[in-house]
Design a protein around this motif. Structure first.
Motif, short mmCIF file in Angstrom:
data_model
loop_
_atom_site.label_atom_id
_atom_site.label_comp_id
_atom_site.label_asym_id
_atom_site.label_seq_id
_atom_site.Cartn_x
_atom_site.Cartn_y
_atom_site.Cartn_z
N TYR A 143 0.83 -1.21 0.00
CA TYR A 143 0.00 0.00 0.00
C TYR A 143 0.86 1.26 0.00
CZ TYR A 143 -3.57 3.38 1.15
OH TYR A 143 -4.41 4.47 1.11
N LEU A 144 1.90 1.28 0.83
CA LEU A 144 2.78 2.46 0.89
C LEU A 144 3.48 2.70 -0.43
CD1 LEU A 144 4.25 2.02 4.46
CD2 LEU A 144 2.81 3.90 3.68
N VAL A 145 3.91 1.63 -1.09
CA VAL A 145 4.58 1.79 -2.38
C VAL A 145 3.60 2.26 -3.45
CG1 VAL A 145 5.70 0.50 -4.26
CG2 VAL A 145 6.44 0.16 -1.90
N ARG A 146 2.41 1.70 -3.47
CA ARG A 146 1.43 2.05 -4.50
C ARG A 146 0.86 3.46 -4.32
NH1 ARG A 146 -1.15 -2.14 -7.79
NH2 ARG A 146 -2.55 -0.41 -8.11
N THR A 147 0.87 3.98 -3.11
CA THR A 147 0.28 5.30 -2.87
C THR A 147 1.32 6.39 -2.67
OG1 THR A 147 0.11 4.90 -0.48
CG2 THR A 147 -1.80 4.31 -1.85
N ARG A 148 2.58 6.07 -2.94
CA ARG A 148 3.60 7.10 -2.74
C ARG A 148 3.38 8.23 -3.74
NH1 ARG A 148 6.60 3.11 -5.43
NH2 ARG A 148 7.50 3.89 -7.34
N PRO A 149 3.64 9.44 -3.30
CA PRO A 149 3.45 10.58 -4.21
C PRO A 149 4.50 10.55 -5.31
CG PRO A 149 4.12 11.33 -2.01
CD PRO A 149 4.03 9.85 -1.97
N THR A 150 4.08 10.97 -6.47
CA THR A 150 5.01 11.05 -7.60
C THR A 150 5.44 12.49 -7.78
OG1 THR A 150 3.18 11.29 -9.13
CG2 THR A 150 4.01 9.06 -8.77
N ARG A 151 6.61 12.65 -8.31
CA ARG A 151 7.09 14.02 -8.55
C ARG A 151 6.35 14.61 -9.74
NH1 ARG A 151 13.12 14.66 -6.88
NH2 ARG A 151 13.19 13.09 -5.26
N ASN A 152 6.07 15.90 -9.64
CA ASN A 152 5.40 16.58 -10.75
C ASN A 152 6.40 16.81 -11.87
OD1 ASN A 152 3.07 16.71 -9.31
ND2 ASN A 152 3.45 18.76 -8.53
N LYS A 153 6.10 16.23 -13.00
CA LYS A 153 6.93 16.45 -14.17
C LYS A 153 6.24 17.48 -15.05
CE LYS A 153 8.75 11.79 -14.14
NZ LYS A 153 8.83 10.52 -14.83
N ALA A 154 7.04 18.27 -15.73
CA ALA A 154 6.45 19.28 -16.61
C ALA A 154 5.63 18.57 -17.68
CB ALA A 154 7.55 20.11 -17.27
N TYR A 155 4.42 19.02 -17.83
CA TYR A 155 3.52 18.41 -18.81
C TYR A 155 3.85 18.93 -20.19
CZ TYR A 155 -0.67 17.30 -21.38
OH TYR A 155 -1.54 16.84 -22.33
N GLN A 156 4.14 18.02 -21.07
CA GLN A 156 4.39 18.39 -22.46
C GLN A 156 3.52 17.51 -23.33
OE1 GLN A 156 8.54 18.12 -23.28
NE2 GLN A 156 9.07 19.76 -21.88
N PRO A 157 2.57 18.13 -24.01
CA PRO A 157 1.68 17.32 -24.86
C PRO A 157 2.46 16.70 -26.01
CG PRO A 157 1.28 19.65 -25.18
CD PRO A 157 2.24 19.53 -24.05
N ALA A 158 1.98 15.57 -26.45
CA ALA A 158 2.65 14.85 -27.54
C ALA A 158 2.59 15.66 -28.84
CB ALA A 158 2.01 13.49 -27.75
N HIS A 159 1.54 16.36 -29.05
CA HIS A 159 1.42 17.22 -30.24
C HIS A 159 0.60 18.44 -29.88
CE1 HIS A 159 -2.51 15.71 -30.02
NE2 HIS A 159 -2.56 14.96 -31.10
N LYS A 160 0.76 19.48 -30.66
CA LYS A 160 0.01 20.70 -30.39
C LYS A 160 -1.39 20.55 -30.96
CE LYS A 160 3.92 23.84 -30.40
NZ LYS A 160 4.50 25.02 -31.00
#
Length: 170
Positions: A143-160
């Protein structure tokens, strides 16, 4: 739900996790008074005397035993302090604080179980209590591994999208 307010689980769980640990500390010390939850015979300086009426069959000739209740009390208090500190320093949500306590409780129970005197059935090479602690430990860790917070990565869309083309707006 009166007035649109609901009791949120997270803050309650965050407060309950160390409180449960400290409650179990007091309960474990209560076993000293009732002469329950002691371990194998011992001649260590901190071994406790157990009255003959409370000694299990086969242990009538031994007077002092491992104070398993003391070890459990110390572990529960350490787990309570550890969870409180981790919750504060790591900004754990309540569900994760409760899972951390469950993992700590199970790890301590699993480690101390071999000191106890008991006649529980053996399943998969472990006594039933050890198997239960192992299951709780694995479940809490997953449970602790599955619910660990992820780091926010800059969102870059695949295409405009069509609205974000490189052509100037007219």
């Amino acid at each position: 739900v009166k007035g649109g307010r609901r009791l949120r689980f997270g803050p309650v769980a965050a407060a309950a996790a160390p409180a449960i640990a400290f409650g179990l500390t007091v309960a474990a010390l209560g076993n000293w008074f009732s002469q329950q939850d002691f371990g194998h015979p011992s001649s260590l300086p901190w071994a406790v005397a157990i009255a003959p009426a409370h000694r299990p069959a086969g242990y009538e000739n031994f007077a002092t035993f491992q104070p398993l209740f003391l070890y459990q009390a110390l572990w529960a208090a350490a787990a309570g302090v550890g969870v409180a500190v981790a919750t504060s320093r790591l900004s754990l949500r309540g569900d994760r604080a409760l899972a951390l306590y469950a993992a700590a409780y199970a790890a301590g129970g699993f480690a101390l179980f071999w000191l106890g005197i008991g006649h529980l059935p053996v399943v998969f090479g472990l006594r039933a209590g050890e198997l239960g602690d192992a299951a709780v430990l694995v479940g809490a860790a997953v449970y602790l591994v599955r619910t660990r917070p992820t780091r926010n990565k800059a969102y870059q869309p695949a295409h405009k999208s069509a609205l974000e083309s490189d052509s100037p707006v007219l």
